[in-house]
Scaffold this motif. Sequence first.
Motif, PDB file in Angstrom:
ATOM      1  N   ASN A 192      10.919  11.455   4.282  1.00 19.12           N
ATOM      2  CA  ASN A 192      12.300  11.158   3.923  1.00 19.12           C
ATOM      3  C   ASN A 192      13.325  11.796   4.838  1.00 19.12           C
ATOM      4  N   GLU A 242      10.909   6.927   2.749  1.00 15.36           N
ATOM      5  CA  GLU A 242      10.001   6.709   3.744  1.00 15.36           C
ATOM      6  C   GLU A 242       9.128   7.775   4.304  1.00 15.36           C
ATOM      7  N   THR A 289       3.642   4.011   8.645  1.00 17.43           N
ATOM      8  CA  THR A 289       4.756   4.380   7.893  1.00 17.43           C
ATOM      9  C   THR A 289       4.518   3.708   6.419  1.00 17.43           C
ATOM     10  N   LYS A 290       4.776   4.616   5.234  1.00 21.37           N
ATOM     11  CA  LYS A 290       4.486   4.145   3.928  1.00 21.37           C
ATOM     12  C   LYS A 290       5.782   4.560   3.134  1.00 21.37           C
ATOM     13  N   LYS A 291       5.740   4.127   1.902  1.00 24.59           N
ATOM     14  CA  LYS A 291       6.719   4.455   1.131  1.00 24.59           C
ATOM     15  C   LYS A 291       6.208   5.040  -0.227  1.00 24.59           C
TER      16      LYS A 291
END
Length: 486
Positions: A334, A358, A369-371
Amino acid sequence: MKQTGIPSLYKSVKVSLLGALTTLCLFSLLSNKVMAESLPDFSTLAEQSSPAVVNISTLSKPKRGRNEMYGPYGDELPEILRRYFGFQIPENGGRGGNAPQIEQPQPQSLGSGFIISKDGYVLTNNHVVDGADEIIVRMNDRSEYKAKLVGGDKRSDLALLKVEGKNLPTVRIGDSDKLKPGQWVFAIGSPFGFDYSVTKGIISALNRSLPTENYVPFIQTDVPINPGNSGGPLLNMSGEVIGINSQIYTRSGGFMGLSFAIPIDDAMDVARQLQENGHVSRGWLGVIIQDVDRSLAESFGLKRPHGALLSQVLPDGPAGKAGFEAGDIITRFNGREIKFSSDLPIAVGRAPVGKEVEVVLVRRGKEITKKVAAGELPGDKSAGSNDGIRSDNRLGISVTAVDDGVRSRLGLDENVQGVVVTEVSSGVGRAYGLRSGDVITHINHEEVKNMSAYQKVIKSLPVDKTISMRLIRRGTPGFITFRLSE
C-alpha cells in the motif's frame, strides 16, 4: 655598561601573559554564552501545554504493563517488598487483642493523559485505566473530574476517556510522519506521582517494533520516562503532541535511556474509531512471516536483505484468496516500503478493511505486483465502555459455596460457612481489594451461609450507603467496607 634587556623582556612577557589570559577568559565567557543560547528552552512550551495535561488515578487495580514496577505502578517487586494482602499486622504481634483490619484501597495516581477536545475527550494508555471501577482526572489547577471510559484498545495500549466539561484547554496535535531522529522533544507527566514533571531528550529512532506489540510503529527516544509518565504527551519544539509515552526498557524499574511513544497519527486514528465504533478495526492478511537475512536474500534472488518472507499463507485468509504463496517476499505494501518483516504488520494494520491495495513482491526472483483486500484482524474488537466488561453480579465477582474440599484447601475450621471468591472481574469487588480465595461470611450484617443466602443479600444491598463485609483471608478474619452505585 647599562643592563636594561632583562627587565624589558620580563615586562614584555608579563604584558603578553596578561593579554593571553584576558583573551582566554573572554573566549570562555563568549563560548558559554553561545552554548547556553544554542540549547533549547522548554519553559514557555511547558507552560503553554501543561493546562491540557492531566493526572489520572483510579480506585481499582489496573492490568499494568511490564514496565510499571513500583508501588501502585506494578507487581514486579519481590513479595517481601510489597503487600499483597490488606491485613495489617497487629501491634502486639498477633498475640491476642483486636482482630487485624483490612486496608481500604485509596485512589492511586497511576499515570497521565491529555485533553484533545474542548468538550472533554482525554487520551491515555489503556493499561492505566484497564479494569478501573472509577477514574479520576485531575487538572493542573487541581480541579477534578470523574471520567467515563469511552473505549480501550489493548493492541495499541490506548484508551479514550470523556469528562463533562466545556471550553477545556486542549493540546495541539502535531504530525508524527514528519519526525526525524535527532530532533529535540520533551515530555510532561507524573513520574512516581510527581505531577507535571518536564523531561527532555531527542528522538533516537522511528518505527520501532516491540516484542509485545506488532501493530504500533513506536517512536524511540532518550527522554527520561518513569512509571507514572504512562499516557502523557511527547511534544516537539513547536509545542505539538507527536506521541504518547507508553513503555520503557528497563532492568531496574527506572529509566535507562530507552523510552517508547505511540505516534500521535496512529493514536488519533484509534481515538476516532473508539469514539465512532467503540472498537478498533485493523487489517489482516492471514500470513505467517519471517525476516530476510543475507543467506535467504541470496537464495531468493535478492540483491540485498529486505522485505517480509511469507513462510505460510492461510488458504482461507485474504492473502490466500488473492493468490499469495509461501516463499513470496513482500517488499512494498500500500505504498509503504517493507524493509523488515516487522514493517508488514504495521502497514497491514493501517490498511482499510475490505478495500483493495497494491502489493509489490518478489516471487522466484522476479518482482510482481498484486492486489489484496485486507480482512479485519480476528478478535480485535476491544471492550468499549466499562459497563461492557463488568461481571453480571453487583460486586463483579464469582463465588462458590464453602464445602469440605474448600475448607481443607484453605485450612479453615470445620464450622466455617460462607462462600469463597473464585474470580474477581472489574467492578466493586476488584476496586475494594477482594481476591480469589477470600471467604465471605457476612455482608451488611447478614450471615452468608450458602449460595442462596449470598444471592439474596446481594440483591437487597442499598445504593450509596456504606456496607460492611466480613471475610477470611489466609485464615485471618477481618472486615472491609464498600459502596454500591447504580
